[in-house]
Design an enzyme around this catalytic site. Structure first.
Site, PDB file in Angstrom:
ATOM      1  N   CYS A   1      11.651  44.828 -26.823  1.00  0.00           N
ATOM      2  CA  CYS A   1      12.312  43.918 -25.878  1.00  0.00           C
ATOM      3  C   CYS A   1      12.633  42.573 -26.527  1.00  0.00           C
ATOM      4  O   CYS A   1      11.736  41.890 -27.026  1.00  0.00           O
ATOM      5  CB  CYS A   1      11.422  43.699 -24.665  1.00  0.00           C
ATOM      6  SG  CYS A   1      12.178  42.664 -23.392  1.00  0.00           S
TER       7      CYS A   1
ATOM      8  N   CYS B   1       7.390  44.534 -18.355  1.00  0.00           N
ATOM      9  CA  CYS B   1       8.202  45.409 -19.201  1.00  0.00           C
ATOM     10  C   CYS B   1       7.279  46.129 -20.180  1.00  0.00           C
ATOM     11  O   CYS B   1       6.370  45.518 -20.760  1.00  0.00           O
ATOM     12  CB  CYS B   1       9.230  44.573 -19.958  1.00  0.00           C
ATOM     13  SG  CYS B   1      10.032  45.438 -21.316  1.00  0.00           S
TER      14      CYS B   1
ATOM     15  N   TYR C   1      -4.415   1.058   8.280  1.00  0.00           N
ATOM     16  CA  TYR C   1      -3.430   0.171   7.663  1.00  0.00           C
ATOM     17  C   TYR C   1      -3.133  -1.096   8.455  1.00  0.00           C
ATOM     18  O   TYR C   1      -2.427  -1.972   7.962  1.00  0.00           O
ATOM     19  CB  TYR C   1      -2.127   0.914   7.359  1.00  0.00           C
ATOM     20  CG  TYR C   1      -1.467   1.613   8.540  1.00  0.00           C
ATOM     21  CD1 TYR C   1      -0.934   0.895   9.609  1.00  0.00           C
ATOM     22  CD2 TYR C   1      -1.340   2.997   8.558  1.00  0.00           C
ATOM     23  CE1 TYR C   1      -0.318   1.526  10.667  1.00  0.00           C
ATOM     24  CE2 TYR C   1      -0.715   3.640   9.611  1.00  0.00           C
ATOM     25  CZ  TYR C   1      -0.207   2.906  10.669  1.00  0.00           C
ATOM     26  OH  TYR C   1       0.406   3.538  11.719  1.00  0.00           O
TER      27      TYR C   1
ATOM     28  N   LYS D   1      11.152   3.716   0.702  1.00  0.00           N
ATOM     29  CA  LYS D   1      11.023   5.171   0.616  1.00  0.00           C
ATOM     30  C   LYS D   1      11.366   5.671  -0.790  1.00  0.00           C
ATOM     31  O   LYS D   1      12.322   5.220  -1.407  1.00  0.00           O
ATOM     32  CB  LYS D   1      11.941   5.849   1.640  1.00  0.00           C
ATOM     33  CG  LYS D   1      11.601   5.534   3.086  1.00  0.00           C
ATOM     34  CD  LYS D   1      10.268   6.132   3.499  1.00  0.00           C
ATOM     35  CE  LYS D   1      10.321   7.635   3.590  1.00  0.00           C
ATOM     36  NZ  LYS D   1      10.917   8.178   4.800  1.00  0.00           N
TER      37      LYS D   1
ATOM     38  N   LYS E   1       2.594   4.573   1.212  1.00  0.00           N
ATOM     39  CA  LYS E   1       2.956   5.079   2.540  1.00  0.00           C
ATOM     40  C   LYS E   1       2.509   6.538   2.617  1.00  0.00           C
ATOM     41  O   LYS E   1       3.199   7.452   2.161  1.00  0.00           O
ATOM     42  CB  LYS E   1       4.458   4.964   2.781  1.00  0.00           C
ATOM     43  CG  LYS E   1       4.885   5.309   4.200  1.00  0.00           C
ATOM     44  CD  LYS E   1       6.374   5.077   4.395  1.00  0.00           C
ATOM     45  CE  LYS E   1       6.780   5.350   5.837  1.00  0.00           C
ATOM     46  NZ  LYS E   1       6.543   6.740   6.246  1.00  0.00           N
TER      47      LYS E   1
ATOM     48  N   CYS F   1      15.880  44.736 -21.670  1.00  0.00           N
ATOM     49  CA  CYS F   1      15.960  45.841 -22.645  1.00  0.00           C
ATOM     50  C   CYS F   1      16.083  47.218 -22.016  1.00  0.00           C
ATOM     51  O   CYS F   1      16.294  48.206 -22.730  1.00  0.00           O
ATOM     52  CB  CYS F   1      14.752  45.812 -23.577  1.00  0.00           C
ATOM     53  SG  CYS F   1      13.189  46.313 -22.791  1.00  0.00           S
TER      54      CYS F   1
ATOM     55  N   ASP G   1       1.782  10.179   3.722  1.00  0.00           N
ATOM     56  CA  ASP G   1       2.551  11.125   4.528  1.00  0.00           C
ATOM     57  C   ASP G   1       1.593  11.916   5.406  1.00  0.00           C
ATOM     58  O   ASP G   1       1.134  13.005   5.050  1.00  0.00           O
ATOM     59  CB  ASP G   1       3.351  12.061   3.610  1.00  0.00           C
ATOM     60  CG  ASP G   1       4.465  12.787   4.352  1.00  0.00           C
ATOM     61  OD1 ASP G   1       4.715  12.440   5.521  1.00  0.00           O
ATOM     62  OD2 ASP G   1       5.071  13.691   3.763  1.00  0.00           O
TER      63      ASP G   1
ATOM     64  N   CYS H   1      13.433  47.084 -17.115  1.00  0.00           N
ATOM     65  CA  CYS H   1      13.477  45.709 -17.610  1.00  0.00           C
ATOM     66  C   CYS H   1      14.927  45.222 -17.623  1.00  0.00           C
ATOM     67  O   CYS H   1      15.800  45.895 -18.191  1.00  0.00           O
ATOM     68  CB  CYS H   1      12.882  45.638 -19.015  1.00  0.00           C
ATOM     69  SG  CYS H   1      13.089  44.021 -19.808  1.00  0.00           S
TER      70      CYS H   1
ATOM     71  N   GLU I   1       0.847  -1.199   0.000  1.00  0.00           N
ATOM     72  CA  GLU I   1       0.000   0.000   0.000  1.00  0.00           C
ATOM     73  C   GLU I   1       0.877   1.242   0.000  1.00  0.00           C
ATOM     74  O   GLU I   1       2.041   1.193   0.430  1.00  0.00           O
ATOM     75  CB  GLU I   1      -0.924   0.010   1.220  1.00  0.00           C
ATOM     76  CG  GLU I   1      -0.193   0.004   2.545  1.00  0.00           C
ATOM     77  CD  GLU I   1      -1.133  -0.183   3.719  1.00  0.00           C
ATOM     78  OE1 GLU I   1      -1.986   0.705   3.922  1.00  0.00           O
ATOM     79  OE2 GLU I   1      -1.007  -1.201   4.405  1.00  0.00           O
TER      80      GLU I   1
END
Length: 676
Positions: free
Chosen positions: A436, A430, A229, A318, A119, A415, A121, A412, A117
């Site tokens: 640009c 910008c 579980y 893991k 794991k 440019c 967290d 910017c 199954e």
């Protein structure tokens, strides 16, 4: 309070049973049978009875899920049987060693059957049921004792307050993981953002923090759930001899179990299962850090026994971590194709989520302010699945004395054009759209699009080649291309080059409205460009207009007026416009028109179906040039619908609303009359 009638007791028992049934249908099976309104009516009736007769409130009543007044502190409780941790492995080789080790202890019985199954967290907890009723929930703590969190766990909709079914032990202790789904976590953080409250870093921290609340009303408001579980204790009934069958029993009794579990043969089956879950990791609605593999036979589990702190018959495989800490060395600002400027964190390289990461997005300056991140900070970096790495937290205790504040640029970084930052927006942009380099490809594609100059043959792949080869540095450069240069490009022959040059030459004659749209000024679409052209008549008048003058144009508000004024105030953009005019762009300009002078002013048209004499874009442009608005949907405000062959739902809606409908011939006559 008084005497309670048998009828009321029967109603109360029926309400509790019905509500628990519908709780399970909604929260565990995702298959509700009644509406929320019907459920609320039943629940309100339960609360009404229990308010009148508080002596009838029981620990397993559905009313206990809404939370209760805060506790003064947590109470420590001892587990009936210690909650042990699991040994861990991180690769297939060590997983093979685990299999070899236990088969050797069992006398090498051949391939073993395993229960696998994900794991999850989350937070490990123990649930104790006596005579079917949940009497206690506790954290794992140090394995021998934990904290009583019953008041919080009773608010979790997926945890049954009373077990149902047959064969239930008199005393049953189950273990599981309480967690928060990804979707629930994102929704909760979105709500917190709207309320300007502190955000949680990740679902696990959110779940742990919620279970540590003394006030269960807070827990009731948060989206916790659970997967069981294992079974720690069972008295009065014997459980099945295989863990996979125990899961089926738990599920039948109303306890939530993981639907992604699987029974496999041999360690090769475990490998395949782990790889499958790893591949689906980012699609699951809950976070995992690996898979758990257990010998499926209870008899073999007992024979294998325990080490000092872990069972010999189970292992946690893991996966690569999705969160790590690293140091933010610096922040650079990148310019996107549409001019949006994004801060990017440069990090000490770190391995996370299966890859080495050295960069992470910081999204915008508001995010930098929210995180309170500085150059030199130690940060928590998160990478889930294929998601772009993200900084989720700053470890302020480790901030160096020379940590640098992150300041947004004023020009910017590509440019040098001025940056636009509206007070109500989080993004900075910008203003050098035509000049640009970072926006070059996007500007060219927009400039050549159908609603702009309509240069057939100048598509995305060719634009990319022109930019990469350094053949164009602004939109004006396309008018200086020659056949030899174009013919030498990939997938371009002499004929294609000549066709493109012909299309470019043809595009030089265009209306002022199309030209304004082609410039790519932010939020200036086709309709706004038409309105500007009608109101001012000439390009120079628009370029010289201040925001107040621009706001005199219908449908141009302060935000759009600001975008236009900033665009034309940028010297780089004016230079490109001069180059375009010098390259031969010929604009169809006219004297300014007042709203009263446009024959279709104040009218709204909708076009549906196919027109034979012109495209729908051309028809839209003709209508807008006469002052009309062109909408995409029919409403009560629609003045007229132009219906060609193939008209569908829009025509039907116009008929239902008794809106004027004309065909293409009548439309052409309208254009002729309005233009005369």
């Amino acid at each position: 309070m008084g005497t309670v009638s048998s009828d009321l007791l029967g109603e109360l028992a029926g309400l509790r049973k019905t509500l628990e049934y519908h709780n399970q249908r909604y929260h565990q099976l995702d298959d509700p049978e009644i509406t929320d309104q019907e459920y609320d009516r039943l629940f309100d009736r339960l609360l009404e009875i229990e308010a009148e007769h508080p002596e009838l409130v029981t620990p397993d009543s559905p009313s206990r899920r809404v939370g209760s007044p805060p506790l003064n502190s947590f109470v420590q409780v001892r587990h009936e049987i210690p909650m042990l941790s699991l040994d861990k492995v991180f690769d297939q080789q060590d997983l093979n060693k685990f299999d070899l080790r236990i088969r050797k202890r069992l006398g090498d019985t051949g391939e073993l059957e395993y229960s696998c199954e994900p794991k999850v967290d989350g937070v490990a907890v123990s649930l104790l049921y006596e005579d079917r009723v949940l009497v206690r929930a506790a954290t794992r703590g140090d394995g021998s004792s934990g904290e009583d969190i019953s008041h919080n766990v009773r608010t979790i909709q997926t945890v049954p307050l009373r077990l149902h079914g047959s064969g239930i032990p008199d005393k049953l202790e189950v273990r599981g993981e309480i967690f928060m789904t990804r979707s629930g976590f994102e929704k909760m953080n979105a709500q917190a953002t709207a309320r300007a409250e502190r955000l949680f870093v990740n679902p696990r921290n959110a779940a742990a923090g919620t279970l540590r609340q003394l006030d269960s009303r807070i827990s009731a408001s948060r989206p916790l759930t659970m997967f069981c579980y294992s079974v720690g204790l069972s008295e009065g009934r014997e459980l099945p001899s295989r863990l996979s069958e125990v899961f089926l029993k738990l599920e039948a009794w109303g306890l939530p179990v993981n639907p992604d579990r699987r029974t496999v043969q041999g360690i090769a089956g475990c490998h395949r299962y782990a790889q499958d879950i790893l591949a689906r990791r980012d699609t699951l609605d809950y976070e995992i850090d690996g898979v758990v593999i257990k010998v499926n036979s209870s008899r073999l589990q007992q024979e294998l026994g325990m080490n000092a702190r872990t069972p010999r018959w189970a292992i946690a495989y893991k996966f690569p971590a999705e969160e790590v800490s690293t140091v933010l060395k610096d922040v650079e600002f990148q310019v996107g194709r549409t001019g949006t400027i994004t801060p990017v964190a440069r990090l000490e390289p770190v391995f996370v989520g299966g890859v080495t990461v050295s960069n992470a997005t910081l999204h915008n300056m508001d995010e930098i302010k929210r995180l309170d991140v500085h150059s030199g900070d130690t940060v928590i970096l998160r990478r889930a699945g294929d998601v772009i790495p993200k900084i989720v937290k700053v470890i302020k205790e480790r901030r160096p004395a020379d940590a640098g504040e992150i300041v947004a640029p004023q020009q910017c970084p590509v440019c040098g054009s001025d940056i636009e930052h509206l007070p109500e927006e989080v993004l900075i942009r910008c203003t050098g759209g035509l000049f640009c380099p970072a926006q070059r490809s996007q500007s060219l594609l927009h400039f050549a699009s159908r609603a702009a100059l309509d240069i057939e043959g100048l598509g995305s792949k060719l634009v990319q080649q022109l930019v990469e080869e350094g053949l164009v540095s602004s939109v004006a450069d396309i008018f200086h291309l020659d056949a030899d240069t174009l013919a030498g490009l990939e997938r371009m022959g002499r004929k294609s080059a000549e066709n493109l040059l012909a299309a470019i030459a043809h595009s030089k004659d265009l209306s002022l409205a199309r030209f304004l749209y082609a410039l790519g000024i932010r939020e200036v679409g086709v309709a706004t460009a038409q309105a500007l052209a009608r109101h001012f008549g000439r390009l120079q008048a628009i370029m010289d207009a201040d925001p107040e003058a621009l706001m005199a144009v219908p449908d141009v508000g302060p935000v759009v007026a600001g975008h236009i004024a900033l665009f034309f105030a940028e010297p780089h953009n004016r230079k490109v416009i001069s180059e375009l005019l010098a390259a031969g762009i010929r604009l169809k300009e006219a004297d300014p028109e007042s709203a009263q002078e446009t024959p279709l002013a104040g009218q709204t048209y909708v076009i549906t179906g196919t027109l034979e004499s012109m495209s729908r874009d051309e028809a839209r442009e003709r209508l807008q040039s006469l002052g009309a608005k062109v909408a995409g949907t029919v409403s009560a405000k629609t003045s007229c619908v132009i219906a060609g062959p193939g008209a569908g739902s829009k025509l039907a809606k116009a008929e239902a609303l008794a809106i004027k409908i004309i065909d293409e011939a009548a439309f052409l006559a309208l254009l002729e009359t309005a233009a005369s």
